[in-house]
Enzyme design. Sequence first.
Site, PDB file in Angstrom:
ATOM      1  N   HIS A   1       0.849  -1.192   0.000  1.00  4.83           N
ATOM      2  CA  HIS A   1       0.000   0.000   0.000  1.00  4.83           C
ATOM      3  C   HIS A   1       0.892   1.252   0.000  1.00  4.83           C
ATOM      4  O   HIS A   1       1.784   1.372   0.847  1.00  4.83           O
ATOM      5  CB  HIS A   1      -0.905   0.028   1.237  1.00  4.83           C
TER       6      HIS A   1
ATOM      7  N   CYS B   1      47.334  33.167   0.298  1.00  5.38           N
ATOM      8  CA  CYS B   1      47.127  32.526   1.600  1.00  5.38           C
ATOM      9  C   CYS B   1      48.356  31.774   2.085  1.00  5.38           C
ATOM     10  O   CYS B   1      48.583  31.664   3.294  1.00  5.38           O
ATOM     11  CB  CYS B   1      45.921  31.599   1.549  1.00  5.38           C
TER      12      CYS B   1
ATOM     13  N   ASP C   1      -7.498  -1.841   4.157  1.00  8.46           N
ATOM     14  CA  ASP C   1      -6.137  -1.391   4.482  1.00  8.46           C
ATOM     15  C   ASP C   1      -5.925  -1.280   5.990  1.00  8.46           C
ATOM     16  O   ASP C   1      -5.271  -0.365   6.480  1.00  8.46           O
ATOM     17  CB  ASP C   1      -5.834  -0.038   3.822  1.00  8.46           C
TER      18      ASP C   1
END
Length: 909
Positions: free
Chosen positions: A110, A714, A146
């Site tokens: 389901h 850097c 269900d």
Amino acid sequence: YQHKLKLALIGQSIFGQEVYNKLRKEGHKVVGVFTVPDKNGQADPLALAAEKDGTPVFKFPRWRAKGKPVQEVVAAYKSVGAELNVLPFCTQFIPMDVIDCPKHGSIIYHPSILPRHRGASAINWTLIQGDKKAGFTIFWADDGLDTGPILLQRECDVGQNDTVDDLYNRFLFPEGIKAMVEAVHLIAEGKAPRIPQPKEGATYEGIQKKENAEISWDQPAAALHNWIRGHDKVPGAWATIGGQVVTFYGSSLLDASVPAGQELAIKGASRPGLVTKNGLVIFGNDGKMVQVRNLQFEDGKMIPASKYFSADETTALELTEEEKKMAEDIRAIWKGILSNVGVIEDSTDFFKSGASSMHVVRMLEEIKQKYSGLQLQNEDVYMATKFADFIQMAVRKFRGEDKEEELVIDYVSKNVNNMTVNMPYQCFINGQFINADDGKTYDTINPADGSVIASVSSASLADVDKAVAAAKEGLEYATRRCSCPHKARLSLARQLADLMEEHQEELATIESIDSGAVYTLALKTHVGMSVQTFRYFAGWCDKIQASEYGATIPINQARPNHNLTFTKKEPIGVCAIVIPWNYPLMMLAWKSAACLAAGNTLVLKPAQVTPLTSLKFAELSAKAGFPKGVINILPGSGGLVGQHLSEHPDVRKVGFTGSTPTGKQIMKSAATNLKKVSLELGGKSPLIIFSDCELDRAVKMGMGAVYFNKGENCIAAGRLFVEESIHDEFVRKVVEEIKKMKIGDPLDRSTDHGPQNHKAHLEKLLQYCETGVKEGATLVYGGRQVRRPGFFMEPTVFTDVEDHMYIAQEESFGPVMVISKFKNGDVDGVLRRANTTEYGLASGVFTKDISKALYISEKLEAGTVFINTYNKTDVAAPFGGFKQSGFGKDLGEEALHEYLRTKAITVEY
């Protein structure tokens, strides 16, 4: 499995067919298949598969008559002797005599998380009610609807614009097949649970049919969107327009200013819709908007909503001989599918002739085999259901007439460097250049003369939210919707690298005027290495995917159980990337290329003072074909945009290059949802020069270590330690070389040294030099601003620098050489001094003694050590620091790990 079962499969569809195939492959015996009768002369896919295998197939139109079981049907069922009924997808009512008959009963798939959304339209209601989670349940059948005990459940997230098809294709179909097989395995092993469904949270909704799918207009935009997508494709949400029923498909929430368009009256709507270039815009009662992509009329004809007022203006194409042959080939494919139709006429409707969604896939695959250059999507079939319309659509695509409209860009154009450069200046969000939400802008300045280059959009918090939402939506394409995502990423990255190379002179020029980089350096390094980076990581795209399931791990096994553990690499998700102003394009490439190769999407914030190459990159990424939302660029304030990205709950990773204090703040902000962080921060890189070096080479490389890119580097050597015996000669040679350097226009090919990036930085450097003088260091050369327009500074040399001084401990990030001497032969002493810093980004040593060099390299506390060279980075070598210089790596294979997560999966067999 140790135990095999005799199974009866009751149901239909491709889903049922796949479950059937998997169960047989696992060794279970399917003793009978019970499915629906043939429709229009065509058998159901489950029946076709079973008949091919010789499995008994029963095609009953019904199992009950007047509420009672049909005894002949029940007898036929009982004759197969099943031990378990498996109902993967079944539209018929099965009597309890059949449900309870087998030894193990019956299990049913389901498509919802029971007990929520009981009923036949569960997927529709999951979307209609705006659920954030979807999923499926495999339960034991009982006499309720269900309501039986739960065997197992699985769930997934629901995307903002997911449709029924999206959920089904992405999760409910593939994972549902696996789960059905797992459920049978659990039953066979006697381990299947029976968990009663809770009463709390239980809902039942009726079947959604066309007559009750009309749109109710007095709702917020989100509810309208959920209603439309919850009915897409079946049964289709509709409204009355111009006296006829028009069905809406392909809705999405539109979070933007109201677009330009032509008004369209819709019955029941308090405000007319707008037909725009992107679709039909409709309005909720909260004033917010929904965009609808396609419309379908009562006769079945579907059109792009943007073409509503011009739908009948398309002139039929005259076909070439090649196109006529293609049309006949496609006619033969239709005939093969629609075997019940005698002749495929121009008026033959694909679906009205009995075809279903599974036949759409088959048809497109057969066309692709014959005409690989003709790229058709499922949606194209729904847009042209009649044969003549389908051929016209296919020919237009074959000719390339259907391509999306060109990207609309407002440029700032300048004639500079013997060329015209075209620079986008707006935010780039979801594949479009747009103004900031609040309309704010700021000026970006040319550091060579202080003039304004462009007025750039300054992104707001609302723009950050839009960009992150777009990236989250783009992630669906990057990882799920594309059938072969790793190959697609490889192709896109290579195409982007080619476009960057094609535009390298324009990119280098923009980089030069926006950041002050010397043009020749910008061309070779800023742009050149960016191209190399994208090509390098393009090569990784399919290597990650190929090895996803390759890592297997031996684990302890408690006999008689057998276990297998393997790992899987997955993209992290939406990544925020914040980059500095010293190498605007290269820093973008270092982080973005790895991020995209790993399958993520990104929102990138360039430095506020250097946004232009990032926005040009955005343009090239769109031209390369990157889907909307995968790449987003937000110029603006770091304190506003960067901070919000760091805190945003939908951002799962932050990659940052910049100052250490800002990096610490990002870590604090990222803690809000514990997002992954990588930081490349400040440095005070030591360079040790021994007397046994090649002095001239050490001078040349030492100057490059300090003055490369105007010292805005850097990994620049923040402090030089020179052995006492060569100290004075080294300083003299450095000063001699500085005097030969040409300071000037960065676009001049003979210039060695350009302007500092921006005025505030120049002022900071001048203050840095004043501090050095006040503390007693000797200013040998420079230390002043150059007397000319712009932000130029003289290359500077300090000597007699003591360890306690400010300039010995803090980074200048500019053209300032800080020299300290050390006693002859004092290797360990200079090492201690070199490591007495909280930073650990890079370092270097010059000596002819390789043993000494390797000893030094082991002891230096830095992420990179250069020996008899400096600044030698490569796209294949990992780059990153230790201590307060950050953590994580850019470049090389290690960079990919920053943008991936590892999942361990253990299976018992």
